[in-house]
Design a protein around this motif. Structure first.
Motif, PDB file in Angstrom:
ATOM      1  N   MET A 138       1.104  -1.042   0.222  1.00  0.00           N
ATOM      2  CA  MET A 138       0.522  -0.049  -0.290  1.00  0.00           C
ATOM      3  C   MET A 138       0.726   1.230   0.043  1.00  0.00           C
ATOM      4  O   MET A 138       2.194   1.037   0.563  1.00  0.00           O
ATOM      5  CB  MET A 138      -1.118   0.097   1.579  1.00  0.00           C
ATOM      6  CG  MET A 138      -0.458   0.138   2.690  1.00  0.00           C
ATOM      7  SD  MET A 138      -1.315   0.000   4.126  1.00  0.00           S
ATOM      8  CE  MET A 138      -1.641  -1.670   3.847  1.00  0.00           C
ATOM      9  N   SER A 139       0.420   2.407   0.172  1.00  0.00           N
ATOM     10  CA  SER A 139       1.019   3.714  -0.407  1.00  0.00           C
ATOM     11  C   SER A 139       1.252   4.024   1.190  1.00  0.00           C
ATOM     12  O   SER A 139       0.968   3.474   1.979  1.00  0.00           O
ATOM     13  CB  SER A 139      -0.180   4.279  -0.708  1.00  0.00           C
ATOM     14  OG  SER A 139      -0.962   5.478  -0.154  1.00  0.00           O
ATOM     15  N   LYS A 171       1.254   6.765   2.993  1.00  0.00           N
ATOM     16  CA  LYS A 171      -0.106   7.289   3.425  1.00  0.00           C
ATOM     17  C   LYS A 171      -1.044   6.475   3.958  1.00  0.00           C
ATOM     18  O   LYS A 171      -1.291   6.284   5.106  1.00  0.00           O
ATOM     19  CB  LYS A 171      -0.401   8.341   3.014  1.00  0.00           C
ATOM     20  CG  LYS A 171      -1.513   7.839   1.757  1.00  0.00           C
ATOM     21  CD  LYS A 171      -2.179   9.200   1.000  1.00  0.00           C
ATOM     22  CE  LYS A 171      -2.861   8.567  -0.342  1.00  0.00           C
ATOM     23  NZ  LYS A 171      -4.296   9.166  -0.688  1.00  0.00           N
ATOM     24  N   ASP A 172      -1.823   5.452   3.519  1.00  0.00           N
ATOM     25  CA  ASP A 172      -2.172   4.583   4.164  1.00  0.00           C
ATOM     26  C   ASP A 172      -1.696   3.691   4.882  1.00  0.00           C
ATOM     27  O   ASP A 172      -2.441   3.170   6.125  1.00  0.00           O
ATOM     28  CB  ASP A 172      -2.783   3.113   2.424  1.00  0.00           C
ATOM     29  CG  ASP A 172      -3.598   4.049   2.069  1.00  0.00           C
ATOM     30  OD1 ASP A 172      -4.148   5.229   2.376  1.00  0.00           O
ATOM     31  OD2 ASP A 172      -3.403   3.781   1.216  1.00  0.00           O
ATOM     32  N   ARG A 189      -1.672   4.828   8.494  1.00  0.00           N
ATOM     33  CA  ARG A 189      -2.927   5.210   9.302  1.00  0.00           C
ATOM     34  C   ARG A 189      -2.305   3.652  10.169  1.00  0.00           C
ATOM     35  O   ARG A 189      -2.816   3.538  11.446  1.00  0.00           O
ATOM     36  CB  ARG A 189      -4.192   5.056   8.780  1.00  0.00           C
ATOM     37  CG  ARG A 189      -4.096   5.833   7.776  1.00  0.00           C
ATOM     38  CD  ARG A 189      -4.931   6.001   7.329  1.00  0.00           C
ATOM     39  NE  ARG A 189      -5.529   7.336   6.160  1.00  0.00           N
ATOM     40  CZ  ARG A 189      -5.879   7.280   5.075  1.00  0.00           C
ATOM     41  NH1 ARG A 189      -6.745   6.269   4.540  1.00  0.00           N
ATOM     42  NH2 ARG A 189      -6.337   8.323   4.027  1.00  0.00           N
ATOM     43  N   TRP A 190      -1.563   2.594   9.381  1.00  0.00           N
ATOM     44  CA  TRP A 190      -1.580   1.602  10.410  1.00  0.00           C
ATOM     45  C   TRP A 190      -0.442   2.015  12.277  1.00  0.00           C
ATOM     46  O   TRP A 190      -1.042   1.218  13.054  1.00  0.00           O
ATOM     47  CB  TRP A 190      -1.432   0.181   9.434  1.00  0.00           C
ATOM     48  CG  TRP A 190      -2.733   0.150   9.204  1.00  0.00           C
ATOM     49  CD1 TRP A 190      -3.151   0.035   7.704  1.00  0.00           C
ATOM     50  CD2 TRP A 190      -3.053  -1.460   9.569  1.00  0.00           C
ATOM     51  NE1 TRP A 190      -4.180  -1.112   7.386  1.00  0.00           N
ATOM     52  CE2 TRP A 190      -4.337  -1.640   8.214  1.00  0.00           C
ATOM     53  CE3 TRP A 190      -3.196  -2.554  10.906  1.00  0.00           C
ATOM     54  CZ2 TRP A 190      -5.147  -2.521   8.182  1.00  0.00           C
ATOM     55  CZ3 TRP A 190      -4.256  -2.991  10.334  1.00  0.00           C
ATOM     56  CH2 TRP A 190      -4.712  -2.957   9.387  1.00  0.00           C
TER      57      TRP A 190
END
Length: 167
Positions: A54-55, A57-58, A61-62
């Motif tokens: 994933m990117s 930025k994603d 979040r994790w």
């Protein structure tokens, strides 16, 4: 060194069978199939979440919802993307770092827990359960280091170069 992480986490789960935790791993890389096999062999598949590529930025979040960030354990490192992402989000960091290799670059190094094998990782994870405030402070101190050494000092250097018209 995914095996170090997986085995250490498995040992931690044995010590803490009622601990409601998950290990977040990435479902990519050359050793992902061996890592998944080890997770199955250890019987901890219900405690492991596999994330797809994933990117950044994603991914951030994790990291933001994690209690602790774990980086490279196979060899000593000072910095790379994951370290900075973890420090920027004020999370305590576990990695592998031989401090004497880096003290000539920085008069202070960011706080972290350095581990080189699964038993050491288990000890740190158990310590986290007993000393969450200590690790929260480690995350905050890590952020302060990150802000100073990865943002402020580099920006000051860029501004100085621009002001002196050296670029």
């Amino acid at each position: 060194a995914n095996d170090v992480i997986i085995n250490g986490y498995s040992e931690f789960l044995k010590d803490n069978p009622n601990c409601n935790s998950v290990l977040v791993m990435f479902d990519y890389g050359i050793d992902r199939f061996e890592s998944k096999k080890l997770v199955e062999e250890l019987g901890i598949e219900n405690n492991v979440v596999w994330l797809e590529l994933m990117s950044r930025k994603d991914l951030t979040r994790w990291v933001d919802i994690c209690d602790i960030g774990i980086g490279e354990l196979g060899r000593s490192w000072l910095s790379y993307g994951s370290v900075y992402e973890i420090l920027a989000l004020k999370k305590p960091f576990i990695g592998r770092r031989d401090d004497k290799l880096y003290t000539s670059f920085y008069n202070e190094l960011y706080p972290m827990k350095s581990v080189s094998d699964s038993h050491e990782l288990k000890i740190v994870l158990n310590d986290y359960l007993l000393n969450k405030e200590k690790y929260k402070k480690m995350g905050e101190d890590g952020y302060a280091w990150f802000k100073k050494h990865a943002i402020e000092i580099p920006l000051e250097s860029i501004v100085e170069l621009i002001e002196n018209k050296n670029i």
